[in-house]
Design a protein around this motif. Sequence first.
Motif, PDB file in Angstrom:
ATOM      1  N   ALA A 307       1.263  -0.978  -0.121  1.00  0.00           N
ATOM      2  CA  ALA A 307      -0.231  -0.137   0.191  1.00  0.00           C
ATOM      3  C   ALA A 307       1.346   1.593  -0.011  1.00  0.00           C
ATOM      4  N   VAL A 308       1.780   1.098   0.974  1.00  0.00           N
ATOM      5  CA  VAL A 308       3.075   2.241   0.745  1.00  0.00           C
ATOM      6  C   VAL A 308       3.927   2.807  -0.745  1.00  0.00           C
ATOM      7  N   PHE A 309       4.380   1.503  -0.699  1.00  0.00           N
ATOM      8  CA  PHE A 309       5.384   1.949  -1.745  1.00  0.00           C
ATOM      9  C   PHE A 309       4.249   1.304  -3.369  1.00  0.00           C
ATOM     10  N   SER A 310       3.384   1.269  -2.940  1.00  0.00           N
ATOM     11  CA  SER A 310       3.384   2.035  -4.812  1.00  0.00           C
ATOM     12  C   SER A 310       2.122   2.585  -5.088  1.00  0.00           C
ATOM     13  N   SER A 311       2.450   3.901  -4.108  1.00  0.00           N
ATOM     14  CA  SER A 311       2.042   5.351  -4.163  1.00  0.00           C
ATOM     15  C   SER A 311       2.640   6.079  -4.948  1.00  0.00           C
ATOM     16  N   ASP A 312       2.332   6.811  -5.865  1.00  0.00           N
ATOM     17  CA  ASP A 312       2.934   8.431  -7.003  1.00  0.00           C
ATOM     18  C   ASP A 312       3.633   9.022  -5.595  1.00  0.00           C
ATOM     19  N   ASP A 313       2.603   9.304  -4.223  1.00  0.00           N
ATOM     20  CA  ASP A 313       2.258  10.800  -3.468  1.00  0.00           C
ATOM     21  C   ASP A 313       3.852  10.140  -2.794  1.00  0.00           C
ATOM     22  N   LEU A 314       5.147   8.769  -2.569  1.00  0.00           N
ATOM     23  CA  LEU A 314       5.537   8.536  -1.416  1.00  0.00           C
ATOM     24  C   LEU A 314       6.675   9.675  -2.007  1.00  0.00           C
ATOM     25  N   GLN A 315       6.814  10.634  -0.525  1.00  0.00           N
ATOM     26  CA  GLN A 315       8.731  11.001  -0.530  1.00  0.00           C
ATOM     27  C   GLN A 315       9.732  10.643  -0.150  1.00  0.00           C
ATOM     28  N   VAL A 316      10.057  10.248  -0.897  1.00  0.00           N
ATOM     29  CA  VAL A 316      11.329   9.486  -0.637  1.00  0.00           C
ATOM     30  C   VAL A 316      12.334  10.175  -1.335  1.00  0.00           C
ATOM     31  N   ALA A 317      13.746  10.129  -0.607  1.00  0.00           N
ATOM     32  CA  ALA A 317      14.819  10.484  -1.551  1.00  0.00           C
ATOM     33  C   ALA A 317      15.161  10.589  -3.198  1.00  0.00           C
ATOM     34  N   SER A 318      15.285   9.371  -3.479  1.00  0.00           N
ATOM     35  CA  SER A 318      15.167   8.467  -5.590  1.00  0.00           C
ATOM     36  C   SER A 318      14.622   7.034  -5.379  1.00  0.00           C
ATOM     37  N   GLU A 319      14.402   7.018  -5.829  1.00  0.00           N
ATOM     38  CA  GLU A 319      14.101   5.115  -6.106  1.00  0.00           C
ATOM     39  C   GLU A 319      14.778   3.904  -6.331  1.00  0.00           C
ATOM     40  N   ASP A 320      16.312   4.782  -6.065  1.00  0.00           N
ATOM     41  CA  ASP A 320      17.489   4.465  -5.202  1.00  0.00           C
ATOM     42  C   ASP A 320      17.590   3.670  -3.663  1.00  0.00           C
ATOM     43  N   ALA A 321      17.028   5.016  -3.187  1.00  0.00           N
ATOM     44  CA  ALA A 321      16.308   4.552  -2.098  1.00  0.00           C
ATOM     45  C   ALA A 321      15.023   3.793  -2.067  1.00  0.00           C
ATOM     46  N   VAL A 322      13.987   3.946  -2.611  1.00  0.00           N
ATOM     47  CA  VAL A 322      13.248   2.814  -2.596  1.00  0.00           C
ATOM     48  C   VAL A 322      13.743   1.579  -2.734  1.00  0.00           C
ATOM     49  N   TYR A 323      14.780   1.015  -3.192  1.00  0.00           N
ATOM     50  CA  TYR A 323      14.687  -0.525  -3.969  1.00  0.00           C
ATOM     51  C   TYR A 323      16.495  -1.246  -2.057  1.00  0.00           C
ATOM     52  N   ASP A 324      16.552   0.314  -1.689  1.00  0.00           N
ATOM     53  CA  ASP A 324      17.694  -0.182  -0.697  1.00  0.00           C
ATOM     54  C   ASP A 324      16.435  -0.284   0.934  1.00  0.00           C
ATOM     55  N   PHE A 325      15.585   0.712   0.548  1.00  0.00           N
ATOM     56  CA  PHE A 325      14.868   0.477   1.914  1.00  0.00           C
ATOM     57  C   PHE A 325      13.813  -1.091   1.410  1.00  0.00           C
ATOM     58  N   LEU A 326      13.104  -1.707   0.607  1.00  0.00           N
ATOM     59  CA  LEU A 326      12.200  -2.597   0.402  1.00  0.00           C
ATOM     60  C   LEU A 326      13.869  -4.333  -0.104  1.00  0.00           C
ATOM     61  N   LEU A 327      14.319  -3.962   0.231  1.00  0.00           N
ATOM     62  CA  LEU A 327      15.834  -4.767  -0.126  1.00  0.00           C
ATOM     63  C   LEU A 327      15.779  -5.303   1.252  1.00  0.00           C
ATOM     64  N   LYS A 328      15.971  -4.363   2.444  1.00  0.00           N
ATOM     65  CA  LYS A 328      16.346  -4.254   3.509  1.00  0.00           C
ATOM     66  C   LYS A 328      14.917  -4.821   4.296  1.00  0.00           C
ATOM     67  N   TRP A 329      13.877  -4.558   3.925  1.00  0.00           N
ATOM     68  CA  TRP A 329      12.492  -5.606   3.978  1.00  0.00           C
ATOM     69  C   TRP A 329      12.749  -7.047   4.180  1.00  0.00           C
ATOM     70  N   ALA A 330      12.480  -6.506   3.057  1.00  0.00           N
ATOM     71  CA  ALA A 330      12.848  -8.315   2.219  1.00  0.00           C
ATOM     72  C   ALA A 330      13.532  -8.936   3.349  1.00  0.00           C
ATOM     73  N   ARG A 331      15.068  -8.613   4.214  1.00  0.00           N
ATOM     74  CA  ARG A 331      15.768 -10.137   4.722  1.00  0.00           C
ATOM     75  C   ARG A 331      15.809  -9.206   6.366  1.00  0.00           C
ATOM     76  N   LEU A 351       6.684  -2.612  -7.272  1.00  0.00           N
ATOM     77  CA  LEU A 351       6.516  -1.949  -6.316  1.00  0.00           C
ATOM     78  C   LEU A 351       7.682  -0.906  -6.635  1.00  0.00           C
ATOM     79  N   ILE A 352       8.674  -1.092  -6.877  1.00  0.00           N
ATOM     80  CA  ILE A 352      10.327  -0.733  -7.594  1.00  0.00           C
ATOM     81  C   ILE A 352      10.210  -0.260  -9.369  1.00  0.00           C
ATOM     82  N   ARG A 353      10.190   1.439  -8.906  1.00  0.00           N
ATOM     83  CA  ARG A 353       9.999   1.936 -10.310  1.00  0.00           C
ATOM     84  C   ARG A 353      11.588   1.769 -11.284  1.00  0.00           C
TER      85      ARG A 353
END
Length: 562
Positions: A307-331, A351-353
């Motif tokens: 629900a959170v990471f499918s949003s277009d309005d997500l405020q993150v530093a960059s899509e690189d940060a999305v990738y790093d965060f989801l990798l950490k969550w999955a581990r 969820l990663i663009r």
Amino acid sequence: MRVLKVPDLFDLSTIMVSDFSPGGAFGSDTTEPDFGFAFNDSNFSDRVLRIEIMPDSPETKSDGDCCSSIADWARNRKRRREDFKKEIDVVQRQEQVLNCNVPDTVDGLTYENRDDDAVAMIEGSHSDVGLNCNQIGNDTAYDNYSSLNKDHLTVLRVNIIHISSPILAAKSPFFYKLFSNGMTESEQRYVTLPVHASEEAALLDLLNFMYSNTLSTTTPTALLDVLMAADKFEVASCMRYCSRLLRNLPMTCESALLYLDLPSTVLLADAVQPLADAAKQFLAAKYKDVTKFQDEVLNLPLAGIEAVFSSDDLQVASEDAVYDFLLKWARNHYPKLEERRRVFATRLGRLIRFPHMTCRKLKKVLTCNDFDAEIAPKVVLEALFFKAETPHKQRALASEEANAPYRHFLERAYKYRPVKVVEFEKPRQQCVVYLDLKREECAHLFPGGKVYSQAFHLGGQGFFFSAHCHMDQQGSFHCFGLFLGMQEKGPVTFAVDYEFAARSKPTEDYISKYKGNYTFTGGKAVGYRNLFGIPWTTFMADDSNYFINGVLHLRAELTVRQ
């Protein structure tokens, strides 16, 4: 006195066409007639429903009959679902060895073990035998209830309800099939329906709703129980009603996650989709700025992460940060590599663009062990092809997926805005950097905000842009400023010639604003507090010369000094 048959009271073929079809009354929200006066009234009924109350599992009973909170309800419901799966397994094993002709006698009634049994048993009288083998047939409407047929060794009590089969059949495909299966028993007066004790109240509420189109209960836990019962007995109008009431209640993180964790049969129903969408929107808004709630988001279940990471309005530093965060969550949540690869392939990867990740990070995706060896090259290649497209084609690809649940090409509102870079090695090391800012992004900078670009490199050094809104040199008015900074800190020095430019009306060409040279040292920046030499109000005005189709186009040309 002759017992009226269903066709005498209501034409069931008409019900199926008008009420169960998408365009009929059953599929719409139009006002339906109120038959509440006839509920459980023998004068307006042609059947008697015998609700046999079966005991719950010991684990469920230990928590009491009612739940004081959404969390209690979720724990109880989860145990019930697990118990239900166990019961089905036991029933399937029993059905392999039990003979269809061997009856089980309970509470003065005779039941038969059948391969494809229905939970509701229709009887000619209180002492009539049950249906013969295969009378109902192999109908999926009854599959979910087969376990209850074996869970009748103890009947806690029997609740007698007078019902009108046309009213129930008009509201529910389950009851329509039950009352119109073409067998002799479908015309009998008595119907037995076994349910667990924890489901009794919800079933009674559901039956009352089928007459009156309203519910007296308003608590979230009770509404959820009725919603689950409505799903079991295929009463879409009640599911829609419960969903609407739940949406009108104050949403919390706990309740939103619970709604998204409902069984798939409930969650995927059209009647419940608005509730699921509201839960997703609530979580996306609550955790819009992931960096502020990093620990909370790391503890979210998979449905919350989606629900959170499918949003277009997500405020993150960059899509690189999305990738790093989801990798950490999955581990954290999937320590086994095989499970982690599976969840990335089926859920997290979408969820990663990837097209908006930097090339440096895309290179790491290719060597990341958490991604399947066949999937990683595909997503990276797609991203690189997108980056190579013209801006017009990129916008077209993004617009094509505007209504898709998961987007790959649409750009989010990154804190570090993407840049386009053209690099030259000869005759001198040089790069031209383009930064576009939308009008609304600039508006959010007032009165003292700033936005940063993604990093880019020149001569082995990392640089970035920062756009500001602050007071002019004399402190008399707000204005738009642009600065160029170097990432590296320490004793490094780096001399650069620079030129700042912006597109301007009426020609819409890039017009040079400032040029100069600067020797950078670690952590230093150079730029102009008032890039356009005008107040903020003039810069942001509707007739501003610097917004073309709602976008501010900036350019910087940087050259390494010899």
